[in-house]
Motif scaffolding. Structure first.
Motif, PDB file in Angstrom:
ATOM      1  N   UNK A 104       4.246  -1.719   0.819  1.00 29.97           N
ATOM      2  CA  UNK A 104       4.442  -0.427   1.476  1.00 29.97           C
ATOM      3  C   UNK A 104       5.449  -0.583   2.628  1.00 29.97           C
ATOM      4  N   UNK A 105       5.147  -1.481   3.569  1.00 28.99           N
ATOM      5  CA  UNK A 105       6.092  -1.766   4.658  1.00 28.99           C
ATOM      6  C   UNK A 105       6.430  -0.577   5.536  1.00 28.99           C
ATOM      7  N   UNK A 106       5.414   0.120   5.997  1.00 30.50           N
ATOM      8  CA  UNK A 106       5.660   1.287   6.865  1.00 30.50           C
ATOM      9  C   UNK A 106       4.874   1.138   8.154  1.00 30.50           C
ATOM     10  N   UNK A 107       5.367   1.749   9.189  1.00 30.47           N
ATOM     11  CA  UNK A 107       4.591   1.848  10.407  1.00 30.47           C
ATOM     12  C   UNK A 107       3.354   2.693  10.089  1.00 30.47           C
ATOM     13  N   UNK A 108       2.196   2.301  10.602  1.00 28.70           N
ATOM     14  CA  UNK A 108       0.975   3.065  10.299  1.00 28.70           C
ATOM     15  C   UNK A 108       1.121   4.521  10.747  1.00 28.70           C
ATOM     16  N   UNK A 109       1.828   4.709  11.850  1.00 29.13           N
ATOM     17  CA  UNK A 109       1.985   6.073  12.359  1.00 29.13           C
ATOM     18  C   UNK A 109       3.292   6.706  11.877  1.00 29.13           C
ATOM     19  N   UNK A 116      -7.357   3.140  -5.390  1.00 31.08           N
ATOM     20  CA  UNK A 116      -7.021   2.318  -4.229  1.00 31.08           C
ATOM     21  C   UNK A 116      -8.138   1.307  -3.994  1.00 31.08           C
ATOM     22  N   UNK A 117      -7.768   0.036  -3.960  1.00 28.77           N
ATOM     23  CA  UNK A 117      -8.766  -1.029  -3.782  1.00 28.77           C
ATOM     24  C   UNK A 117      -8.663  -1.702  -2.414  1.00 28.77           C
ATOM     25  N   UNK A 166      -0.714   7.904  -0.829  1.00 29.49           N
ATOM     26  CA  UNK A 166       0.589   8.373  -1.324  1.00 29.49           C
ATOM     27  C   UNK A 166       1.295   7.339  -2.193  1.00 29.49           C
ATOM     28  N   UNK A 167       0.922   6.083  -2.030  1.00 34.39           N
ATOM     29  CA  UNK A 167       1.594   5.015  -2.776  1.00 34.39           C
ATOM     30  C   UNK A 167       0.826   4.589  -4.027  1.00 34.39           C
TER      31      UNK A 167
END
Lengths: 241, 116
Positions: free
Chosen positions: A29-34, B24-25, B16-17
């Motif tokens: 994913x590699x996103x900032x949580x916010x 989702x696990x 969303x991913x």
């Protein structure tokens, strides 16, 4: 059995799910949580910047003098300033700002401990920003949670007041490492309290290289002009750009 | 204090991913020591929110990142368990933050719904 995740068929000892569990997958994913909040914040910042409005997000403990300071700023800036008030309950603070001459919009968070960019964006939609040059977002009184949320402001400012003690900076590094302005309030009490202003400033410097310091009393207005001069200057430079 | 709302946005972003036909696990996150996030509290909130939002088997996998500083006096880098700790080489508190305020969602684990 894989000792890390408990799956029955670990053939490859390297974790990170390099070994394949049938029917399962790991997706980067590699996103900032916010990140979602940050998207709203960028939208807010773009909107106010395009209208030549300079914005600050004021964060402090309850009782540090946020609203009193905003009243002082209201006397100076009048209708040029709009305040978005974040409060858990009541519209009392917004009423005080309006009485001081500025415009105010109250967000009642109904228990939430911070404002987020989504709520601020809705407030901006509702607000008439015609003639506004300075937008001040008064966050919920709290030194922890508001620090992580970008609201779309241009600068974050923290207020630390003398009765709180000079040891607060390092207790709340998430906030004090992210501010552009440190306001030390209630300096009219300096003869009665053991608050070492240089200590607080130096501890803030140990977390953050770039911030301005404003020592003032929102009550007596001592030192407030240094802050209003600074804000005027920032408002002018934003307008010019 | 705000871990509940953070847990909510974590689940939302993770969901969303998730590809269609999968559940989702797991959600892998990195939490820096200076991020102001309480990992235990977040884990607790996550388990509740995950269940509420229809991802009952999702678990949170947290990688903590210690704070790292660069000393402005002796120019050495060091790791510290707390912001109160001065430079272990010269005892100065003059420093720049190198690492520790990160708070990212790195990856998610998913599983096919009809897999046997």
């Amino acid at each position: 059995m894989c000792e890390t995740c408990g799956c029955p068929e670990a053939k490859n000892p390297t974790f990170g799910h390099a070994h394949h569990h049938p029917g399962t997958a790991t997706i980067t994913v590699g996103e900032d949580v916010l990140s979602k909040n940050n998207l709203y914040a960028e939208k807010n910042r773009a909107l106010i910047s395009s209208r030549g409005i300079f914005s600050i997000n004021i964060i402090s403990s309850p009782g540090s003098g946020k609203t009193t300071l905003l009243e002082a700023l209201g006397h100076h800036f009048g209708q040029d300033m709009t305040v978005i008030e974040g409060d858990v309950q009541t519209t009392r603070d917004a009423e005080r700002i309006i009485r001081s001459g500025s415009r105010a919009y109250q967000i009642q968070t109904n228990g939430a401990c911070h404002l987020d960019a989504h709520a601020v964006g809705h407030a901006m939609d509702d607000l008439d920003l015609t003639g506004c040059r300075l937008l001040v977002i008064e966050n919920v009184g709290n030194l922890v949670c508001p620090a992580g949320y970008d609201l779309g402001e241009h600068e974050k400012m923290a207020i630390l007041s003398l009765p709180e003690g000079d040891d607060k900076v390092l207790k709340y590094p998430a906030l004090f490492s992210r501010i552009q302005g440190l306001i030390i309030n209630k300096i009219d009490l300096r003869d009665y309290l053991d608050f070492d202003m240089e200590k607080a400033i130096n501890e803030c410097r140990s977390l953050n290289r770039q911030f301005d310091v404003f020592k003032l009393s929102a009550k007596t207005h001592e030192g407030v002009s240094k802050l209003t001069d600074y804000l005027e200057q920032r408002m002018d430079s934003l307008k010019a750009s | 204090m705000h871990e509940l709302s953070i847990a909510s946005s974590l689940i939302e972003t993770a969901a969303n991913h998730v590809p269609e036909g999968n559940t989702l696990q797991g959600v892998h996150i990195t939490v820096g020591d200076l991020s102001g996030i309480c990992a235990e509290s977040l884990d607790f909130c996550f388990s509740i929110v995950a269940r509420e939002k229809g991802h009952p088997s999702a678990r949170l996998i947290i990688t903590p990142i210690p704070a790292r500083f660069h000393c402005r006096m002796c120019l050495k880098d060091y790791e510290a368990a707390s912001v109160y700790h001065t430079c272990p080489f010269c005892e100065s508190l003059e420093r720049d933050i190198l690492e520790g305020d990160r708070f990212t969602i790195d990856a998610i684990d998913v599983e096919e719904i009809n897999h046997v």
